[in-house]
Design a protein around this motif. Structure first.
Motif, PDB file in Angstrom:
ATOM      1  N   VAL A   1      30.822  33.489  44.594  1.00  0.00           N
ATOM      2  CA  VAL A   1      29.552  34.105  44.204  1.00  0.00           C
ATOM      3  C   VAL A   1      29.670  35.623  44.312  1.00  0.00           C
ATOM      4  O   VAL A   1      29.271  36.363  43.407  1.00  0.00           O
ATOM      5  CB  VAL A   1      28.383  33.564  45.072  1.00  0.00           C
ATOM      6  CG1 VAL A   1      27.136  34.399  44.890  1.00  0.00           C
ATOM      7  CG2 VAL A   1      28.108  32.109  44.735  1.00  0.00           C
ATOM      8  N   LEU A   2      30.238  36.100  45.407  1.00  0.00           N
ATOM      9  CA  LEU A   2      30.414  37.545  45.590  1.00  0.00           C
ATOM     10  C   LEU A   2      31.370  38.134  44.556  1.00  0.00           C
ATOM     11  O   LEU A   2      31.102  39.199  43.987  1.00  0.00           O
ATOM     12  CB  LEU A   2      30.925  37.835  47.000  1.00  0.00           C
ATOM     13  CG  LEU A   2      29.935  37.586  48.132  1.00  0.00           C
ATOM     14  CD1 LEU A   2      30.639  37.629  49.484  1.00  0.00           C
ATOM     15  CD2 LEU A   2      28.797  38.591  48.073  1.00  0.00           C
ATOM     16  N   LEU A   3      32.466  37.450  44.292  1.00  0.00           N
ATOM     17  CA  LEU A   3      33.442  37.950  43.327  1.00  0.00           C
ATOM     18  C   LEU A   3      32.877  37.986  41.908  1.00  0.00           C
ATOM     19  O   LEU A   3      33.096  38.953  41.169  1.00  0.00           O
ATOM     20  CB  LEU A   3      34.720  37.108  43.372  1.00  0.00           C
ATOM     21  CG  LEU A   3      35.568  37.274  44.629  1.00  0.00           C
ATOM     22  CD1 LEU A   3      36.641  36.197  44.698  1.00  0.00           C
ATOM     23  CD2 LEU A   3      36.182  38.668  44.685  1.00  0.00           C
ATOM     24  N   ARG A   4      32.140  36.966  41.530  1.00  0.00           N
ATOM     25  CA  ARG A   4      31.525  36.958  40.194  1.00  0.00           C
ATOM     26  C   ARG A   4      30.483  38.064  40.062  1.00  0.00           C
ATOM     27  O   ARG A   4      30.389  38.716  39.027  1.00  0.00           O
ATOM     28  CB  ARG A   4      30.913  35.590  39.909  1.00  0.00           C
ATOM     29  CG  ARG A   4      31.951  34.550  39.609  1.00  0.00           C
ATOM     30  CD  ARG A   4      31.333  33.237  39.173  1.00  0.00           C
ATOM     31  NE  ARG A   4      32.394  32.296  38.883  1.00  0.00           N
ATOM     32  CZ  ARG A   4      32.481  31.081  39.396  1.00  0.00           C
ATOM     33  NH1 ARG A   4      31.531  30.645  40.227  1.00  0.00           N
ATOM     34  NH2 ARG A   4      33.480  30.291  39.090  1.00  0.00           N
ATOM     35  N   ALA A   5      29.710  38.274  41.120  1.00  0.00           N
ATOM     36  CA  ALA A   5      28.717  39.353  41.098  1.00  0.00           C
ATOM     37  C   ALA A   5      29.403  40.703  40.987  1.00  0.00           C
ATOM     38  O   ALA A   5      28.926  41.597  40.288  1.00  0.00           O
ATOM     39  CB  ALA A   5      27.847  39.293  42.346  1.00  0.00           C
ATOM     40  N   ARG A   6      30.531  40.855  41.656  1.00  0.00           N
ATOM     41  CA  ARG A   6      31.299  42.101  41.574  1.00  0.00           C
ATOM     42  C   ARG A   6      31.716  42.380  40.139  1.00  0.00           C
ATOM     43  O   ARG A   6      31.589  43.501  39.645  1.00  0.00           O
ATOM     44  CB  ARG A   6      32.522  42.013  42.486  1.00  0.00           C
ATOM     45  CG  ARG A   6      33.415  43.214  42.423  1.00  0.00           C
ATOM     46  CD  ARG A   6      34.690  42.985  43.253  1.00  0.00           C
ATOM     47  NE  ARG A   6      35.692  43.935  42.853  1.00  0.00           N
ATOM     48  CZ  ARG A   6      36.570  43.754  41.877  1.00  0.00           C
ATOM     49  NH1 ARG A   6      36.594  42.635  41.191  1.00  0.00           N
ATOM     50  NH2 ARG A   6      37.439  44.694  41.575  1.00  0.00           N
ATOM     51  N   LEU A   7      32.203  41.359  39.449  1.00  0.00           N
ATOM     52  CA  LEU A   7      32.619  41.537  38.048  1.00  0.00           C
ATOM     53  C   LEU A   7      31.423  41.866  37.152  1.00  0.00           C
ATOM     54  O   LEU A   7      31.514  42.740  36.287  1.00  0.00           O
ATOM     55  CB  LEU A   7      33.341  40.295  37.540  1.00  0.00           C
ATOM     56  CG  LEU A   7      34.715  40.023  38.158  1.00  0.00           C
ATOM     57  CD1 LEU A   7      35.263  38.694  37.664  1.00  0.00           C
ATOM     58  CD2 LEU A   7      35.676  41.161  37.865  1.00  0.00           C
ATOM     59  N   ALA A   8      30.308  41.176  37.360  1.00  0.00           N
ATOM     60  CA  ALA A   8      29.109  41.448  36.563  1.00  0.00           C
ATOM     61  C   ALA A   8      28.616  42.867  36.823  1.00  0.00           C
ATOM     62  O   ALA A   8      28.204  43.573  35.893  1.00  0.00           O
ATOM     63  CB  ALA A   8      28.011  40.434  36.896  1.00  0.00           C
ATOM     64  N   ALA A   9      28.666  43.296  38.072  1.00  0.00           N
ATOM     65  CA  ALA A   9      28.237  44.660  38.409  1.00  0.00           C
ATOM     66  C   ALA A   9      29.148  45.683  37.740  1.00  0.00           C
ATOM     67  O   ALA A   9      28.673  46.682  37.189  1.00  0.00           O
ATOM     68  CB  ALA A   9      28.236  44.846  39.925  1.00  0.00           C
TER      69      ALA A   9
END
Length: 131
Positions: free
Chosen positions: A78-86
């Motif tokens: 979840v954190l890694l996907r959010a990082r990419l989206a950000a």
């Protein structure tokens, strides 16, 4: 439970895991204070809060991990996907106040290298880390 304050959910989740979302000291900063055990069964409130923070146009999303007792691979994803989206929006997901067990999981997986990390939320709010 979801309640609204300035258009942001003040707190989501419940039971073993909660996310409190609040505006940072500047308009482009969002703070997500997480607490409890982040795993497959509890990850949805964090996923939702991160998605909302990215969609809001925040440039810095600070995840205060001071209350995070446990994080499994689902939480990490979840954190890694959010990082990419950000990153797609020229924003950053940053982690503050990691407890030793969560910091160790990030180190073992190598994910710790991709997130700016701070010893405390106060340090994170003092300004972005220069890299």
């Amino acid at each position: 439970m979801v309640s609204a304050q300035d258009g942001w959910p003040a707190s989501t989740g419940g039971g073993r895991f909660t996310v409190e979302t609040r505006p940072g000291p500047e308009p482009d900063i969002v703070v997500l204070a997480v607490a409890g055990e982040l795993d497959h069964d509890t990850a949805e409130p964090l996923r939702t809060a991160l998605d909302e923070a990215v969609a809001s146009g925040a440039r810095r999303i600070l995840v205060d991990c001071g209350g995070l007792l446990f994080c499994d691979s689902t939480g990490l994803n979840v954190l890694l996907r959010a990082r990419l989206a950000a990153q797609e929006n020229e924003a950053r997901v940053e982690l503050a106040a990691l407890r030793p067990q969560v910091a160790r999981m990030l180190a073992i997986t190598g994910a710790g290298a991709v997130f700016p990390r701070y010893a405390s939320l106060a340090e994170a709010l003092a300004g972005p880390r220069q890299e």
